[in-house]
Write an enzyme that holds these catalytic residues in place. Structure first.
Site, PDB file in Angstrom:
ATOM      1  N   HIS A   1       0.866  -1.188   0.000  1.00 43.03           N
ATOM      2  CA  HIS A   1       0.000   0.000   0.000  1.00 43.03           C
ATOM      3  C   HIS A   1       0.901   1.235   0.000  1.00 43.03           C
ATOM      4  O   HIS A   1       1.913   1.272   0.705  1.00 43.03           O
ATOM      5  CB  HIS A   1      -0.919  -0.008   1.230  1.00 43.03           C
ATOM      6  CG  HIS A   1      -1.958   1.064   1.174  1.00 43.03           C
ATOM      7  ND1 HIS A   1      -1.692   2.363   1.544  1.00 43.03           N
ATOM      8  CD2 HIS A   1      -3.241   1.059   0.747  1.00 43.03           C
ATOM      9  CE1 HIS A   1      -2.792   3.095   1.359  1.00 43.03           C
ATOM     10  NE2 HIS A   1      -3.746   2.319   0.879  1.00 43.03           N
TER      11      HIS A   1
ATOM     12  N   GLU B   1       0.754   4.037   1.419  1.00 36.02           N
ATOM     13  CA  GLU B   1       1.029   4.629   2.743  1.00 36.02           C
ATOM     14  C   GLU B   1       2.145   3.851   3.458  1.00 36.02           C
ATOM     15  O   GLU B   1       3.011   4.446   4.108  1.00 36.02           O
ATOM     16  CB  GLU B   1      -0.239   4.640   3.600  1.00 36.02           C
ATOM     17  CG  GLU B   1       0.013   5.325   4.944  1.00 36.02           C
ATOM     18  CD  GLU B   1      -1.168   5.275   5.892  1.00 36.02           C
ATOM     19  OE1 GLU B   1      -2.329   5.335   5.429  1.00 36.02           O
ATOM     20  OE2 GLU B   1      -0.928   5.167   7.106  1.00 36.02           O
TER      21      GLU B   1
END
Ligand code: SF4
Length: 317
Positions: free
Chosen positions: A132, A134
């Site tokens: 991901h 993030e």
């Protein structure tokens, strides 16, 4: 079909739902950059994980690219709300580019926490999902190997720290509150001296949207979540709804994705939207249900949100 011929249905609308303050700010940053510098403005990675938002900004003159190398040095570039590894703004500065960082302040808070732990000599565990953006951004705040990623309870059970007395954890902001509590529980049982975040890293918007979907899933046979499969918090809402008692829960990008066979035997349908999904998609979904059913809309609110974030100074002026 006349109203009398339509089958009755209750539409339970989760509140809060949809846009969070970080997404709202990121979109305003792209719009503000286009006003300030004109088109094209480059955006590294989808500003937020929603195709409708991205397409609207593209129509205004934003160009979405995956890497900084794909941006010409003479045009401004914006970094997405998910955050970026430190090497990215460093490279933009080296190329003397104008850049605006749209990283959500609640993701930046996790970056700062990780840096503080590293400065204090602690080994860091990041609870999150591999790949991901993030997670890539948070791991990229420190040198390789400084942060260990843990995705599951099994990995938490198997983890071997360098020194259990010098350990800290941080988390991705958009995880399942309940799954994360389980992983943290295992780590705290094994490493009681592990340092925890001062304030929960899972953000207010993720927590509130999960609480709201839990509240309506108890009363709805079907829950529809508007969001993208790339949106971590949206995918979590589907899981949370199923776990909270909904017979079925489905992720849809918009009303067009609905398979109306899902509605067989459904008397109450729950509707919510991930933090990157705009409200007009919710309205269109409610209208599509109302076209087929004699519907009654009821809002299930768990909390009132009043969070807003300031724009970066370069655009606030
Ligand atoms: S979901 Fe949470 S962390 Fe992510 S942009 Fe929204 S407020 Fe920020």
């Amino acid at each position: 079909m006349t109203p009398a011929e339509k089958p009755p249905i209750s539409i339970l609308l989760a509140a809060p739902r949809g846009f969070c303050a970080g997404v709202d700010r990121a979109i305003q940053i792209v719009e503000g950059a286009l006003r300030k510098w004109g088109a094209p403005v480059y955006v590294r990675h989808e500003i937020v994980h929603n195709r409708h938002v991205v397409e609207r900004l593209e129509a205004l003159g934003a160009v979405f690219v995956e890497e900084l190398d794909h941006c010409p040095a003479d045009r401004p570039v914006i970094f997405s709300a998910h955050g970026v590894p430190k090497a990215v703004p460093a490279e933009a500065a080296r190329r003397e580019m104008i850049y605006v960082d749209a990283t959500c302040p609640l993701v930046s808070k996790v970056h700062v926490e990780a840096e503080r732990h590293a400065a204090a000599g602690r080994e860091i565990v990041l609870i999150g999902h591999a790949g991901h953006p993030e997670v890539i951004g948070t791991m990229g705040q420190l040198s390789e190997g400084a942060i260990a990623l843990i995705e599951t309870v099994a990995e938490a059970e198997a983890f071997r720290p360098r020194d259990p007395a010098q350990l800290a954890f941080v988390t991705q902001t958009t995880l399942s509150v309940d799954d994360t509590a389980e992983i943290v529980g295992v780590l705290q049982r094994r490493f009681p001296l592990m340092t925890a975040p001062h304030k929960e890293d899972i953000c207010y918007a993720t927590t509130n949207r999960q609480d709201a979907v839990k509240a309506l899933a108890e009363h709805a046979e079907l829950v529809l979540v508007i969001g993208s499969p790339k949106s971590s918090n949206s995918v979590r809402l589907v899981e949370v709804a199923k776990r909270a008692g909904a017979r079925d829960a489905q992720l849809v990008a918009s009303a067009e994705d609905v398979d109306w066979r899902w509605f067989e035997g459904v008397r109450a349908v729950g509707v919510t939207a991930g933090a990157s999904a705009p409200e007009d998609l919710v309205e269109a979904l409610v209208a599509a249900i109302a076209a087929r059913f004699d519907s009654r809309v009821e809002e299930v609110r768990v909390v009132q949100e009043d969070v807003t974030f300031k724009l970066p100074r370069v655009l606030a002026e």
